[in-house]
Design a protein around this motif. Structure first.
Motif, PDB file in Angstrom:
ATOM      1  N   GLU A  15       0.830  -1.214   0.000  1.00 39.05           N
ATOM      2  CA  GLU A  15       0.000   0.000   0.000  1.00 39.05           C
ATOM      3  C   GLU A  15       0.857   1.254   0.000  1.00 39.05           C
ATOM      4  N   LEU A  16       1.980   1.241   0.746  1.00 44.40           N
ATOM      5  CA  LEU A  16       2.901   2.377   0.761  1.00 44.40           C
ATOM      6  C   LEU A  16       3.470   2.623  -0.634  1.00 44.40           C
ATOM      7  N   ILE A  17       3.926   1.561  -1.276  1.00 49.00           N
ATOM      8  CA  ILE A  17       4.495   1.679  -2.623  1.00 49.00           C
ATOM      9  C   ILE A  17       3.442   2.214  -3.588  1.00 49.00           C
ATOM     10  N   ASP A  18       2.243   1.692  -3.507  1.00 49.26           N
ATOM     11  CA  ASP A  18       1.169   2.149  -4.394  1.00 49.26           C
ATOM     12  C   ASP A  18       0.837   3.620  -4.125  1.00 49.26           C
ATOM     13  N   ALA A  19       0.846   4.038  -2.850  1.00 50.96           N
ATOM     14  CA  ALA A  19       0.542   5.430  -2.489  1.00 50.96           C
ATOM     15  C   ALA A  19       1.613   6.377  -3.021  1.00 50.96           C
ATOM     16  N   LEU A  20       2.879   5.967  -2.992  1.00 52.69           N
ATOM     17  CA  LEU A  20       3.965   6.820  -3.488  1.00 52.69           C
ATOM     18  C   LEU A  20       3.874   7.053  -4.985  1.00 52.69           C
ATOM     19  N   ARG A  21       3.189   6.178  -5.684  1.00 49.13           N
ATOM     20  CA  ARG A  21       3.066   6.311  -7.143  1.00 49.13           C
ATOM     21  C   ARG A  21       2.167   7.474  -7.551  1.00 49.13           C
ATOM     22  N   CYS A  22       1.489   8.123  -6.600  1.00 52.17           N
ATOM     23  CA  CYS A  22       0.666   9.282  -6.943  1.00 52.17           C
ATOM     24  C   CYS A  22       1.529  10.491  -7.275  1.00 52.17           C
ATOM     25  N   LEU A  23       2.812  10.455  -6.898  1.00 51.62           N
ATOM     26  CA  LEU A  23       3.704  11.578  -7.171  1.00 51.62           C
ATOM     27  C   LEU A  23       4.072  11.609  -8.649  1.00 51.62           C
ATOM     28  N   PRO A  24       4.219  12.819  -9.223  1.00 59.12           N
ATOM     29  CA  PRO A  24       4.532  12.902 -10.656  1.00 59.12           C
ATOM     30  C   PRO A  24       5.891  12.290 -10.974  1.00 59.12           C
ATOM     31  N   GLN A  84       8.984   1.820  -5.128  1.00 62.90           N
ATOM     32  CA  GLN A  84       9.545   0.733  -4.320  1.00 62.90           C
ATOM     33  C   GLN A  84      10.883   1.160  -3.699  1.00 62.90           C
ATOM     34  N   ARG A  85      11.721   1.831  -4.491  1.00 64.83           N
ATOM     35  CA  ARG A  85      13.013   2.306  -3.995  1.00 64.83           C
ATOM     36  C   ARG A  85      12.827   3.299  -2.843  1.00 64.83           C
ATOM     37  N   MET A  86      11.876   4.208  -2.980  1.00 59.64           N
ATOM     38  CA  MET A  86      11.595   5.187  -1.917  1.00 59.64           C
ATOM     39  C   MET A  86      11.124   4.487  -0.640  1.00 59.64           C
ATOM     40  N   ALA A  87      10.192   3.573  -0.800  1.00 59.61           N
ATOM     41  CA  ALA A  87       9.651   2.861   0.364  1.00 59.61           C
ATOM     42  C   ALA A  87      10.746   2.078   1.079  1.00 59.61           C
ATOM     43  N   PHE A  88      11.584   1.361   0.310  1.00 62.08           N
ATOM     44  CA  PHE A  88      12.669   0.589   0.917  1.00 62.08           C
ATOM     45  C   PHE A  88      13.679   1.498   1.611  1.00 62.08           C
ATOM     46  N   GLN A  89      13.973   2.661   0.992  1.00 63.82           N
ATOM     47  CA  GLN A  89      14.907   3.614   1.594  1.00 63.82           C
ATOM     48  C   GLN A  89      14.397   4.071   2.965  1.00 63.82           C
ATOM     49  N   LEU A  90      13.123   4.423   3.029  1.00 67.12           N
ATOM     50  CA  LEU A  90      12.546   4.890   4.291  1.00 67.12           C
ATOM     51  C   LEU A  90      12.556   3.786   5.341  1.00 67.12           C
ATOM     52  N   ASP A 148      15.822   5.239   7.026  1.00 68.77           N
ATOM     53  CA  ASP A 148      15.387   6.538   7.545  1.00 68.77           C
ATOM     54  C   ASP A 148      13.949   6.501   8.052  1.00 68.77           C
ATOM     55  N   ARG A 149      13.715   5.679   9.048  1.00 77.86           N
ATOM     56  CA  ARG A 149      12.348   5.586   9.592  1.00 77.86           C
ATOM     57  C   ARG A 149      11.919   6.890  10.251  1.00 77.86           C
ATOM     58  N   ASP A 150      12.869   7.605  10.897  1.00 77.08           N
ATOM     59  CA  ASP A 150      12.515   8.906  11.480  1.00 77.08           C
ATOM     60  C   ASP A 150      12.096   9.895  10.390  1.00 77.08           C
ATOM     61  N   GLY A 151      12.836   9.878   9.283  1.00 79.10           N
ATOM     62  CA  GLY A 151      12.471  10.730   8.153  1.00 79.10           C
ATOM     63  C   GLY A 151      11.109  10.373   7.601  1.00 79.10           C
ATOM     64  N   GLY A 152      10.803   9.081   7.536  1.00 77.53           N
ATOM     65  CA  GLY A 152       9.494   8.632   7.080  1.00 77.53           C
ATOM     66  C   GLY A 152       8.386   9.120   7.995  1.00 77.53           C
ATOM     67  N   ARG A 153       8.636   9.085   9.301  1.00 76.23           N
ATOM     68  CA  ARG A 153       7.624   9.570  10.257  1.00 76.23           C
ATOM     69  C   ARG A 153       7.412  11.075  10.112  1.00 76.23           C
ATOM     70  N   ARG A 154       8.529  11.830   9.937  1.00 72.58           N
ATOM     71  CA  ARG A 154       8.411  13.274   9.717  1.00 72.58           C
ATOM     72  C   ARG A 154       7.628  13.552   8.437  1.00 72.58           C
ATOM     73  N   LEU A 155       7.927  12.787   7.399  1.00 71.06           N
ATOM     74  CA  LEU A 155       7.215  12.928   6.131  1.00 71.06           C
ATOM     75  C   LEU A 155       5.729  12.659   6.313  1.00 71.06           C
ATOM     76  N   ALA A 156       5.389  11.634   7.054  1.00 69.51           N
ATOM     77  CA  ALA A 156       3.978  11.290   7.277  1.00 69.51           C
ATOM     78  C   ALA A 156       3.250  12.404   8.026  1.00 69.51           C
ATOM     79  N   VAL A 157       3.896  12.961   9.058  1.00 70.80           N
ATOM     80  CA  VAL A 157       3.288  14.042   9.842  1.00 70.80           C
ATOM     81  C   VAL A 157       3.117  15.291   8.972  1.00 70.80           C
ATOM     82  N   ALA A 158       4.173  15.639   8.204  1.00 72.85           N
ATOM     83  CA  ALA A 158       4.108  16.830   7.349  1.00 72.85           C
ATOM     84  C   ALA A 158       3.049  16.674   6.258  1.00 72.85           C
ATOM     85  N   LEU A 159       2.963  15.481   5.672  1.00 73.79           N
ATOM     86  CA  LEU A 159       1.943  15.225   4.650  1.00 73.79           C
ATOM     87  C   LEU A 159       0.539  15.352   5.221  1.00 73.79           C
ATOM     88  N   ALA A 160       0.325  14.753   6.387  1.00 81.42           N
ATOM     89  CA  ALA A 160      -1.004  14.813   7.006  1.00 81.42           C
ATOM     90  C   ALA A 160      -1.387  16.259   7.326  1.00 81.42           C
TER      91      ALA A 160
END
Length: 200
Positions: free
Chosen positions: A10-19, A27-33, A37-49
C-alpha cells in the motif's frame, strides 16, 4: 511486489501518486525509508497529514496558504497596482526566487484547455475579473507558459484586461541569456525573432 506485506504494498502504491514516480521508483523510496530513515518517514507522514488537512487556497490570489489570505497578499510592502497571473503555485515560487518582482499574484491553477474540462470558471476568471474591476490594478502581467494552451490563456487574459481598462503585458520569450543561436530550438528562435525589439 510480493504479497508478504500488505502495508508495504500500500505504501508503494501510495507513493506512485507523485509525478514521475513509477513502480520501481516508489519501491526504492519505500525501501529507503524502511531500511535507512524511519525517522524521516515519520516526519514525512506528519508533514503530509498536516499539509493535506490544513493547506488550502488564498481567497485573493488562489496560491497555497494555511490562512484565508496568504502572506504575499497580506504584505504591506507589495505593489498593489501590479498583478502577475501565473498558471501554478510553482510558477509563483519561481518568479519570487528569481526576480525582484514586488507586486501581487493571481494563480489560475491551470490554463484554458477545453479538452481537459478547464474553462474560465475552473480557472477563477470571475474572481480575477472582479479584482480588475475594482480599479486598483493598473498593470496585468501575463506569465502563462509558452504552450498552445498558455498562449490561448494569455490572449483571453489580455482581452479581459483591456475590457477593464488595465494595461496588459506579457513575459518576454526567446533566446536565453548566454545561449548561442545555433543551439536554440527552432520554435524558440522563431518566437524570439518575431518578438524582436528596438534598440533605441
Amino acid at each position: 511486489m510480493s504479497a508478504s506485506s500488505k502495508i508495504l504494498a500500500e505504501l508503494i502504491d501510495a507513493l506512485r501518486c507523485l509525478p514521475g514516480v513509477g513502480a520501481k521508483s516508489a519501491q526504492r523510496m519505500a525501501f529507503q525509508l524502511l531500511e535507512r530513515d524511519r525517522d524521516g518517514g515519520r516526519r514525512l507522514a506528519v508533514a503530509l497529514a498536516a499539509a493535506m488537512d490544513r493547506v488550502g487556497h488564498c481567497r485573493q490570489c488562489r496560491t497555497f496558504s494555511e490562512e484565508p489570505v496568504c502572506a504575499l497578499c497580506a504584505g504591506a510592502t507589495r505593489d498593489r497596482h501590479v498583478l502577475c497571473v501565473v498558471e501554478s503555485p510553482s510558477d509563483l515560487a519561481a518568479i519570487e526566487q528569481a526576480t525582484g518582482y514586488r507586486g501581487l499574484y493571481f494563480v489560475l491553477l491551470g490554463r484554458l484547455s477545453p479538452l481537459d474540462g478547464l474553462g474560465p470558471d475552473e480557472l477563477g476568471m470571475d474572481l480575477l475579473r472582479r479584482r480588475l474591476a475594482e480599479g486598483e490594478v493598473q498593470e496585468l502581467i501575463v506569465a502563462t507558459n509558452p504552450t498552445v494552451e498558455g498562449e490561448a490563456t494569455a490572449h483571453y487574459l489580455a482581452q479581459m484586461a483591456r475590457d477593464a481598462g488595465v494595461r496588459a503585458t506579457r513575459l518576454a520569450h526567446g533566446v536565453p541569456l548566454g545561449g548561442e543561436l545555433e543551439f536554440i530550438d527552432r520554435s524558440t528562435l522563431a518566437h524570439a525573432f518575431g518578438g524582436r525589439q528596438s534598440l533605441d
